[in-house]
Design an enzyme around this catalytic site. Sequence first.
Site, PDB file in Angstrom:
ATOM      1  N   GLU A  61       1.798  -7.325   3.478  1.00 17.04           N
ATOM      2  CA  GLU A  61       2.654  -6.880   4.570  1.00 17.04           C
ATOM      3  C   GLU A  61       2.519  -7.724   5.832  1.00 17.04           C
ATOM      4  O   GLU A  61       1.506  -8.369   6.094  1.00 17.04           O
ATOM      5  CB  GLU A  61       2.326  -5.426   4.922  1.00 17.04           C
ATOM      6  CG  GLU A  61       0.938  -5.227   5.527  1.00 17.04           C
ATOM      7  CD  GLU A  61       0.662  -3.774   5.828  1.00 17.04           C
ATOM      8  OE1 GLU A  61       1.540  -3.095   6.400  1.00 17.04           O
ATOM      9  OE2 GLU A  61      -0.448  -3.313   5.499  1.00 17.04           O
ATOM     10  N   ASP A 100       6.148   0.507   7.437  1.00 21.79           N
ATOM     11  CA  ASP A 100       4.745   0.272   7.083  1.00 21.79           C
ATOM     12  C   ASP A 100       4.333   1.124   5.893  1.00 21.79           C
ATOM     13  O   ASP A 100       3.756   2.194   6.055  1.00 21.79           O
ATOM     14  CB  ASP A 100       3.871   0.571   8.300  1.00 21.79           C
ATOM     15  CG  ASP A 100       2.406   0.274   8.097  1.00 21.79           C
ATOM     16  OD1 ASP A 100       2.065  -0.446   7.150  1.00 21.79           O
ATOM     17  OD2 ASP A 100       1.595   0.778   8.894  1.00 21.79           O
ATOM     18  N   HIS A 113       0.844  -1.206   0.000  1.00 23.21           N
ATOM     19  CA  HIS A 113       0.000   0.000   0.000  1.00 23.21           C
ATOM     20  C   HIS A 113       0.875   1.251   0.000  1.00 23.21           C
ATOM     21  O   HIS A 113       1.955   1.273   0.593  1.00 23.21           O
ATOM     22  CB  HIS A 113      -1.005  -0.003   1.154  1.00 23.21           C
ATOM     23  CG  HIS A 113      -0.419   0.045   2.541  1.00 23.21           C
ATOM     24  ND1 HIS A 113       0.026   1.207   3.123  1.00 23.21           N
ATOM     25  CD2 HIS A 113      -0.235  -0.929   3.467  1.00 23.21           C
ATOM     26  CE1 HIS A 113       0.446   0.960   4.345  1.00 23.21           C
ATOM     27  NE2 HIS A 113       0.316  -0.332   4.586  1.00 23.21           N
ATOM     28  N   GLU A 152      -5.135   1.849   2.407  1.00 21.45           N
ATOM     29  CA  GLU A 152      -5.090   0.759   3.383  1.00 21.45           C
ATOM     30  C   GLU A 152      -5.164   1.277   4.804  1.00 21.45           C
ATOM     31  O   GLU A 152      -5.785   0.659   5.679  1.00 21.45           O
ATOM     32  CB  GLU A 152      -3.810  -0.065   3.186  1.00 21.45           C
ATOM     33  CG  GLU A 152      -3.778  -1.382   3.971  1.00 21.45           C
ATOM     34  CD  GLU A 152      -3.294  -1.259   5.396  1.00 21.45           C
ATOM     35  OE1 GLU A 152      -3.484  -2.205   6.180  1.00 21.45           O
ATOM     36  OE2 GLU A 152      -2.703  -0.203   5.750  1.00 21.45           O
ATOM     37  N   GLU A 153      -4.523   2.418   5.056  1.00 17.48           N
ATOM     38  CA  GLU A 153      -4.469   2.944   6.417  1.00 17.48           C
ATOM     39  C   GLU A 153      -5.799   3.534   6.895  1.00 17.48           C
ATOM     40  O   GLU A 153      -5.923   3.910   8.058  1.00 17.48           O
ATOM     41  CB  GLU A 153      -3.357   4.002   6.534  1.00 17.48           C
ATOM     42  CG  GLU A 153      -1.953   3.466   6.315  1.00 17.48           C
ATOM     43  CD  GLU A 153      -1.488   2.522   7.419  1.00 17.48           C
ATOM     44  OE1 GLU A 153      -2.294   2.174   8.307  1.00 17.48           O
ATOM     45  OE2 GLU A 153      -0.306   2.122   7.374  1.00 17.48           O
ATOM     46  N   HIS A 183       3.448   3.196  12.699  1.00 20.28           N
ATOM     47  CA  HIS A 183       2.574   4.237  13.259  1.00 20.28           C
ATOM     48  C   HIS A 183       3.221   4.977  14.435  1.00 20.28           C
ATOM     49  O   HIS A 183       2.578   5.827  15.047  1.00 20.28           O
ATOM     50  CB  HIS A 183       1.218   3.672  13.712  1.00 20.28           C
ATOM     51  CG  HIS A 183       0.416   3.026  12.620  1.00 20.28           C
ATOM     52  ND1 HIS A 183      -0.921   2.732  12.756  1.00 20.28           N
ATOM     53  CD2 HIS A 183       0.747   2.642  11.369  1.00 20.28           C
ATOM     54  CE1 HIS A 183      -1.377   2.173  11.641  1.00 20.28           C
ATOM     55  NE2 HIS A 183      -0.354   2.112  10.784  1.00 20.28           N
ATOM     56  N   ASP A 224      -0.208   4.478   0.877  1.00 16.55           N
ATOM     57  CA  ASP A 224      -0.533   5.498   1.881  1.00 16.55           C
ATOM     58  C   ASP A 224       0.107   5.166   3.223  1.00 16.55           C
ATOM     59  O   ASP A 224       0.427   4.008   3.521  1.00 16.55           O
ATOM     60  CB  ASP A 224      -2.053   5.642   2.038  1.00 16.55           C
ATOM     61  CG  ASP A 224      -2.743   4.346   2.449  1.00 16.55           C
ATOM     62  OD1 ASP A 224      -2.343   3.268   1.959  1.00 16.55           O
ATOM     63  OD2 ASP A 224      -3.685   4.398   3.257  1.00 16.55           O
TER      64      ASP A 224
END
Length: 401
Positions: A170, A108, A75, A142-143, A371, A77
């Site tokens: 992932e 990530d 992903h 995705e996030e 994150h 984003d």
Amino acid sequence: MTTEHIATQRFREFLRIDTSHPKPDYAKCAVFLEKYAQELGLSFQTIECVKGKPAHVLTWVGSNPSITAIMLNCHTDVVPVSRDKWTHDPFAADKAENGDIFARGSQDMKCVGIQYMEALRRMKASGTKPQRTLHVMFTPEEEVAGIDGMKLLVHSEEFKKLNIGFALDEGLANPEDHYKLFYGERAPWWLTLTARGKAGHGSQLMEPTATVRLVRTLNKFLAFRESESRRLKIGKKPDGSSFLLGDVTSTNVTILKGGVQHNVVPEEASAGVDIRIAPNVNLEAFKKQLEDWCREDEIEIEYVSTFWDNTTTATDDSNKWWTALKGVADKRNVKLDLEIFPAATDSRFIREIGIPAFGISPMRNTPILLHDHDEFLNEKIFLEGVDFYTDLIPVLADVKA
């Protein structure tokens, strides 16, 4: 002056594109990826299920395109940043003397997308001719739960034409000397519980009140939370191993609303609840249980978001993709820790339509910083991941039909 490794160069270029929410720079990302595809001699296709939120497919057509293809998903984003909590600019991709590369998305999961691409670069340079077609997918949103991304993408005609038979997505970093491999996910459910009752002066003892009804019901949810928390701490699986977070169902009250001032009993109160349901739970039976808890106090349930599939991908000899992946890990002397992913990734939408998928991010001896502030990945670990995919992808591409 030492020239930086080409894989590290591309990794840092990708990290410098600010694709953080709420306004990911998908346009700049598209330019980078199209140029990257041209550099490696891959075809480039854009699928836009929602305007302004593109997915990109970079394809190497195999020698036998009639058999199912391999999907390598990443992903594009990333989550927002609190810049005052970072010691580096989160979109500068600074590299420390020890090789740590600091940037949002370094773990990530922009690292994995570049690792795929650089593995393909090496395969082409060595003259490898994969039997199966390889699709490197760069997907949006995705996030923010994938609602405008993978959830729609897997049902599009363009996606169906890709003829995908297996997918990689992932995973997570691992502070230990192993790779984590995720073969399933918990089903995320978000609920709003609303209670109604008599309103009036705060000095009275009226029955029933909205807040009393809501609290009584929430206590049932929290009792279940406590039982699952206890199982996580002291429970054992049939094989004697301890439960991990992905093996149990988590419940958290995340929103509380009600009332206008201290001396007024409100006529309505509500709560938001986040539940992540373990794969061994019957979802229909679980829904009935929730509704039984709410019925006694006439609590209204709004299912804000639910996911109705908790399929897992087999990790035994019945699954040729598992056998291929495990063989490569064994040859590289890398142990795989098999787990259920505790949160949610795009893999759940892939498995839902019947495509087997594993989540793996080859980052061992690395703190889990997705994150988090000062997210980083060491260059040596990143390049080891390129080596891993350079070994793995050709094996997957030649798995017999």
